[in-house]
Motif scaffolding. Structure first.
Motif, PDB file in Angstrom:
ATOM      1  N   MET A  49     -37.451  26.259 -12.214  1.00 29.33           N
ATOM      2  CA  MET A  49     -36.228  26.751 -11.569  1.00 29.33           C
ATOM      3  C   MET A  49     -35.034  26.009 -12.129  1.00 29.33           C
ATOM      4  O   MET A  49     -34.848  24.842 -11.851  1.00 29.33           O
ATOM      5  CB  MET A  49     -36.323  26.523 -10.058  1.00 29.33           C
ATOM      6  CG  MET A  49     -35.146  27.047  -9.284  1.00 29.33           C
ATOM      7  SD  MET A  49     -34.879  28.794  -9.502  1.00 29.33           S
ATOM      8  CE  MET A  49     -36.476  29.438  -9.001  1.00 29.33           C
ATOM      9  N   ASN A  50     -34.304  26.657 -12.964  1.00 29.07           N
ATOM     10  CA  ASN A  50     -33.113  25.993 -13.491  1.00 29.07           C
ATOM     11  C   ASN A  50     -31.885  26.887 -13.339  1.00 29.07           C
ATOM     12  O   ASN A  50     -31.993  28.102 -13.233  1.00 29.07           O
ATOM     13  CB  ASN A  50     -33.318  25.596 -14.955  1.00 29.07           C
ATOM     14  CG  ASN A  50     -34.131  26.640 -15.686  1.00 29.07           C
ATOM     15  OD1 ASN A  50     -34.238  27.764 -15.209  1.00 29.07           O
ATOM     16  ND2 ASN A  50     -34.704  26.285 -16.812  1.00 29.07           N
ATOM     17  N   ILE A  51     -30.761  26.203 -13.309  1.00 29.14           N
ATOM     18  CA  ILE A  51     -29.501  26.914 -13.158  1.00 29.14           C
ATOM     19  C   ILE A  51     -29.098  27.487 -14.508  1.00 29.14           C
ATOM     20  O   ILE A  51     -29.131  26.783 -15.513  1.00 29.14           O
ATOM     21  CB  ILE A  51     -28.407  25.949 -12.653  1.00 29.14           C
ATOM     22  CG1 ILE A  51     -28.778  25.422 -11.262  1.00 29.14           C
ATOM     23  CG2 ILE A  51     -27.046  26.622 -12.633  1.00 29.14           C
ATOM     24  CD1 ILE A  51     -28.830  26.470 -10.202  1.00 29.14           C
ATOM     25  N   ASN A  52     -28.745  28.753 -14.522  1.00 27.60           N
ATOM     26  CA  ASN A  52     -28.363  29.359 -15.797  1.00 27.60           C
ATOM     27  C   ASN A  52     -27.344  30.480 -15.580  1.00 27.60           C
ATOM     28  O   ASN A  52     -26.736  30.583 -14.503  1.00 27.60           O
ATOM     29  CB  ASN A  52     -29.602  29.861 -16.543  1.00 27.60           C
ATOM     30  CG  ASN A  52     -30.431  30.795 -15.684  1.00 27.60           C
ATOM     31  OD1 ASN A  52     -29.883  31.565 -14.917  1.00 27.60           O
ATOM     32  ND2 ASN A  52     -31.742  30.701 -15.815  1.00 27.60           N
ATOM     33  N   LEU A  53     -27.209  31.302 -16.580  1.00 27.26           N
ATOM     34  CA  LEU A  53     -26.199  32.359 -16.584  1.00 27.26           C
ATOM     35  C   LEU A  53     -26.332  33.313 -15.397  1.00 27.26           C
ATOM     36  O   LEU A  53     -25.345  33.928 -14.974  1.00 27.26           O
ATOM     37  CB  LEU A  53     -26.325  33.136 -17.900  1.00 27.26           C
ATOM     38  CG  LEU A  53     -25.192  34.076 -18.272  1.00 27.26           C
ATOM     39  CD1 LEU A  53     -23.886  33.311 -18.388  1.00 27.26           C
ATOM     40  CD2 LEU A  53     -25.484  34.782 -19.588  1.00 27.26           C
ATOM     41  N   THR A  54     -27.559  33.401 -14.868  1.00 27.57           N
ATOM     42  CA  THR A  54     -27.792  34.270 -13.709  1.00 27.57           C
ATOM     43  C   THR A  54     -26.782  33.994 -12.600  1.00 27.57           C
ATOM     44  O   THR A  54     -26.278  34.911 -11.959  1.00 27.57           O
ATOM     45  CB  THR A  54     -29.211  34.028 -13.163  1.00 27.57           C
ATOM     46  OG1 THR A  54     -30.123  34.023 -14.260  1.00 27.57           O
ATOM     47  CG2 THR A  54     -29.603  35.095 -12.179  1.00 27.57           C
ATOM     48  N   LEU A  55     -26.512  32.690 -12.407  1.00 29.15           N
ATOM     49  CA  LEU A  55     -25.572  32.270 -11.361  1.00 29.15           C
ATOM     50  C   LEU A  55     -24.204  32.906 -11.560  1.00 29.15           C
ATOM     51  O   LEU A  55     -23.610  33.445 -10.626  1.00 29.15           O
ATOM     52  CB  LEU A  55     -25.475  30.743 -11.388  1.00 29.15           C
ATOM     53  CG  LEU A  55     -24.645  30.052 -10.309  1.00 29.15           C
ATOM     54  CD1 LEU A  55     -25.302  28.726  -9.986  1.00 29.15           C
ATOM     55  CD2 LEU A  55     -23.228  29.811 -10.755  1.00 29.15           C
ATOM     56  N   VAL A  56     -23.714  32.857 -12.785  1.00 31.06           N
ATOM     57  CA  VAL A  56     -22.374  33.393 -13.062  1.00 31.06           C
ATOM     58  C   VAL A  56     -22.357  34.902 -12.826  1.00 31.06           C
ATOM     59  O   VAL A  56     -21.433  35.445 -12.192  1.00 31.06           O
ATOM     60  CB  VAL A  56     -21.967  33.055 -14.510  1.00 31.06           C
ATOM     61  CG1 VAL A  56     -20.572  33.598 -14.791  1.00 31.06           C
ATOM     62  CG2 VAL A  56     -22.030  31.557 -14.746  1.00 31.06           C
ATOM     63  N   ILE A  57     -23.392  35.568 -13.311  1.00 30.80           N
ATOM     64  CA  ILE A  57     -23.445  37.026 -13.127  1.00 30.80           C
ATOM     65  C   ILE A  57     -23.517  37.363 -11.633  1.00 30.80           C
ATOM     66  O   ILE A  57     -22.832  38.270 -11.148  1.00 30.80           O
ATOM     67  CB  ILE A  57     -24.652  37.619 -13.879  1.00 30.80           C
ATOM     68  CG1 ILE A  57     -24.512  37.330 -15.377  1.00 30.80           C
ATOM     69  CG2 ILE A  57     -24.749  39.122 -13.634  1.00 30.80           C
ATOM     70  CD1 ILE A  57     -25.702  37.772 -16.195  1.00 30.80           C
ATOM     71  N   GLN A  58     -24.333  36.572 -10.905  1.00 29.40           N
ATOM     72  CA  GLN A  58     -24.434  36.811  -9.455  1.00 29.40           C
ATOM     73  C   GLN A  58     -23.074  36.638  -8.795  1.00 29.40           C
ATOM     74  O   GLN A  58     -22.698  37.393  -7.894  1.00 29.40           O
ATOM     75  CB  GLN A  58     -25.466  35.843  -8.858  1.00 29.40           C
ATOM     76  CG  GLN A  58     -25.504  35.824  -7.341  1.00 29.40           C
ATOM     77  CD  GLN A  58     -26.075  37.101  -6.759  1.00 29.40           C
ATOM     78  OE1 GLN A  58     -26.587  37.948  -7.485  1.00 29.40           O
ATOM     79  NE2 GLN A  58     -25.949  37.267  -5.454  1.00 29.40           N
ATOM     80  N   MET A  59     -22.305  35.632  -9.225  1.00 28.36           N
ATOM     81  CA  MET A  59     -20.965  35.426  -8.653  1.00 28.36           C
ATOM     82  C   MET A  59     -20.075  36.644  -8.905  1.00 28.36           C
ATOM     83  O   MET A  59     -19.342  37.090  -8.018  1.00 28.36           O
ATOM     84  CB  MET A  59     -20.322  34.170  -9.245  1.00 28.36           C
ATOM     85  CG  MET A  59     -20.887  32.880  -8.664  1.00 28.36           C
ATOM     86  SD  MET A  59     -20.259  31.414  -9.477  1.00 28.36           S
ATOM     87  CE  MET A  59     -18.671  31.255  -8.697  1.00 28.36           C
ATOM     88  N   VAL A  97     -21.085  39.753  -9.488  1.00 23.77           N
ATOM     89  CA  VAL A  97     -21.586  40.870  -8.668  1.00 23.77           C
ATOM     90  C   VAL A  97     -21.132  40.705  -7.222  1.00 23.77           C
ATOM     91  O   VAL A  97     -20.660  41.656  -6.576  1.00 23.77           O
ATOM     92  CB  VAL A  97     -23.131  40.933  -8.741  1.00 23.77           C
ATOM     93  CG1 VAL A  97     -23.660  41.989  -7.786  1.00 23.77           C
ATOM     94  CG2 VAL A  97     -23.583  41.238 -10.147  1.00 23.77           C
ATOM     95  N   PHE A  98     -21.254  39.471  -6.737  1.00 16.41           N
ATOM     96  CA  PHE A  98     -20.866  39.178  -5.350  1.00 16.41           C
ATOM     97  C   PHE A  98     -19.383  39.482  -5.136  1.00 16.41           C
ATOM     98  O   PHE A  98     -18.997  40.148  -4.162  1.00 16.41           O
ATOM     99  CB  PHE A  98     -21.166  37.703  -5.069  1.00 16.41           C
ATOM    100  CG  PHE A  98     -20.952  37.290  -3.637  1.00 16.41           C
ATOM    101  CD1 PHE A  98     -21.189  38.174  -2.591  1.00 16.41           C
ATOM    102  CD2 PHE A  98     -20.557  35.998  -3.337  1.00 16.41           C
ATOM    103  CE1 PHE A  98     -21.007  37.776  -1.278  1.00 16.41           C
ATOM    104  CE2 PHE A  98     -20.373  35.602  -2.024  1.00 16.41           C
ATOM    105  CZ  PHE A  98     -20.601  36.499  -1.002  1.00 16.41           C
TER     106      PHE A  98
END
Lengths: 159, 287
Positions: free
Chosen positions: A1-11, A13-14
């Motif tokens: 479990m690592n922090i990656n680009l998914t976080l930015v995309i989720q932000m 989308v949110f």
């Protein structure tokens, strides 16, 4: 479990979803709800008003009913009084008429009786003269004895 | 699929496999968890689409008729969120209530993916689409929960500065909890205040993200452990006494945990929403 680009995309989308909800969903739903609330409130108020009007109308009806009953009673009384008066008047008239007829009949009967009595007296007088002349076997001079005969006839008539 | 040499799955292999994301990229920062984002966007579409349809319906029906059942449901949710916001936040904001609604519904849908049988979608993904891994619950992905909590965090900072000004925001971080009427003492206290306040401030998005992630991750893990009960049991094994017993035990445990989990998924969505409202209203408060 690592922090990656998914976080930015989720932000992203949110953020888009928040914007979408804020712009399209929330105001429409809330607006419709407020509109409906207002309509329901209006409907309830109209219902209350109708209820009040109904109560007023019922009061009025009762009042009018009582008035009409009073009026009917008055009319009835008046009619009864009138008819009594008419009956009384008719009765009086009839009594007066009856009395008049009775008295007229009585008058006629009395005059008839007088007439009969006069005639009877006259006939009786002449019969007395005839009888007396038969007794005396001669002519009675009616003129001579008229006074006597009249007196006699009077006595007979009276008797 | 992670299998041992004998063609049988080990329990560890099964669980580790289930906790793997379908990712695209080099494994470093420039990696994207396709499964988390796919379900996240799918559920965003489900929430946005259905609520928008209900809202349109509501707007069209303004004059005539009763609302449909789904519209009533949407209004129920909206009213619930609205009352929660009004109880907590006394200011004027066009953002907070829609933000709270979005969070509540979206997080609820994320979490609701947890009660879908753990192997159903991964099996379909593997056998129909040829995907080597699939994680269906977005809120068991730290990227997703941090993505949301950091967005809330940024909104808090933005509104703090917008409402109180940059000076007001800095003052909030440096002039409390310790304050003194004398200027030199205050100047001495400022670093201490800043340290304390910034920890408090930074703890918010971290706790927000980790709370949701932890609860759902643990829930998912329990579902996996329940699923492990009949791992590697063939049809012949299931017909045996021990197999039947294991099957019944798995069914009952899964049912009980799923029912309990219904509470957890709703509660976690609610907590995320309420804390967001609280943080946002703190950002709007003047001192």
């Amino acid at each position: 479990m690592n922090i990656n680009l998914t976080l930015v995309i989720q932000m992203v989308v949110f953020a888009l979803l928040i914007w979408f909800t804020m712009r399209f969903v929330w105001p429409l739903v809330l607006g419709a709800m407020h509109e409906r609330e207002k309509r329901i409130a209006d409907g309830l108020a109209a219902g209350d008003r109708g209820q009040r009007l109904l109560v007023n109308a019922q009061d009025q009806i009762e009042k009018m009913l009582i008035e009409a009953k009073d009026r009917a009673r008055q009319i009835e009384d008046q009619a009864a009084r009138r008819s009594n008066e008419a009956i009384d008047a008719a009765k009086q008239l009839a009594q007066a008429e009856g009395a008049r007829i009775v008295s007229a009949a009585r008058d006629e009967a009395a005059s008839e009786a007088n007439r009969a009595r006069d005639q009877l007296r006259k006939e009786f007088g002449s019969m007395v003269v005839v009888g007396a002349s038969r007794l005396l076997e001669r002519e009675v001079d009616a003129k001579t004895h008229a006074q006597l005969l009249d007196k006699l006839a009077d006595e007979v008539a009276r008797g | 699929m992670a299998t041992s040499e004998h063609g049988e799955q080990t329990a560890t292999g099964y669980i580790v496999h289930h906790l793997q994301n379908l990712s695209f990229g080099d494994g470093g920062f420039w990696t994207v968890h396709l499964d988390s984002l796919f379900f996240s966007i799918l559920l965003a579409g489900l929430f946005g689409g259905s609520f928008y349809a209900a809202a349109r319906n509501a707007a069209r029906q303004r004059e005539a008729g009763l609302p449909s059942r789904f519209q009533s449901f949407v209004e129920l949710v909206v009213e619930f969120v609205d009352s929660q916001v009004k109880e907590t936040f006394r200011g004027e904001s066009r953002l907070i209530a829609p933000l709270a609604l979005t969070i509540f519904c979206w997080v609820f849908l994320f979490n609701a993916m947890d009660v879908v049988p753990v192997d159903l979608l991964p099996a379909i993904g593997e056998n129909v689409l040829g995907l080597h891994a699939l994680k269906v619950v977005p809120s068991t992905d730290l990227n997703i929960t941090f993505g949301m909590s950091l967005t809330v965090f940024l909104l808090c900072i933005y509104f703090s500065i917008k409402i109180k000004g940059l000076g007001g925001f800095v003052a909030e971080l440096t002039l409390q909890p310790f304050s003194s009427p004398s200027k030199p003492v205050q100047a001495l206290l400022m670093p201490i205040n800043f340290l304390l306040e910034s920890i408090t401030f930074l703890a918010r998005p971290v706790s927000l993200a980790l709370r949701l992630y932890g609860n759902l991750y643990a829930g998912e893990m329990i579902f996996l452990l329940i699923a492990v009960m009949t791992l590697n049991l063939g049809l012949a094994d299931l017909a045996s006494f021990g197999g039947i017993l294991a099957g019944i035990a798995q069914f009952i445990a899964g049912l009980v945990w799923a029912l309990f989990h219904l509470l957890v998924i709703t509660l976690q969505a609610f907590i995320f929403m309420m804390l967001t409202i609280v943080y946002m209203s703190m950002a709007h408060e003047h001192h």
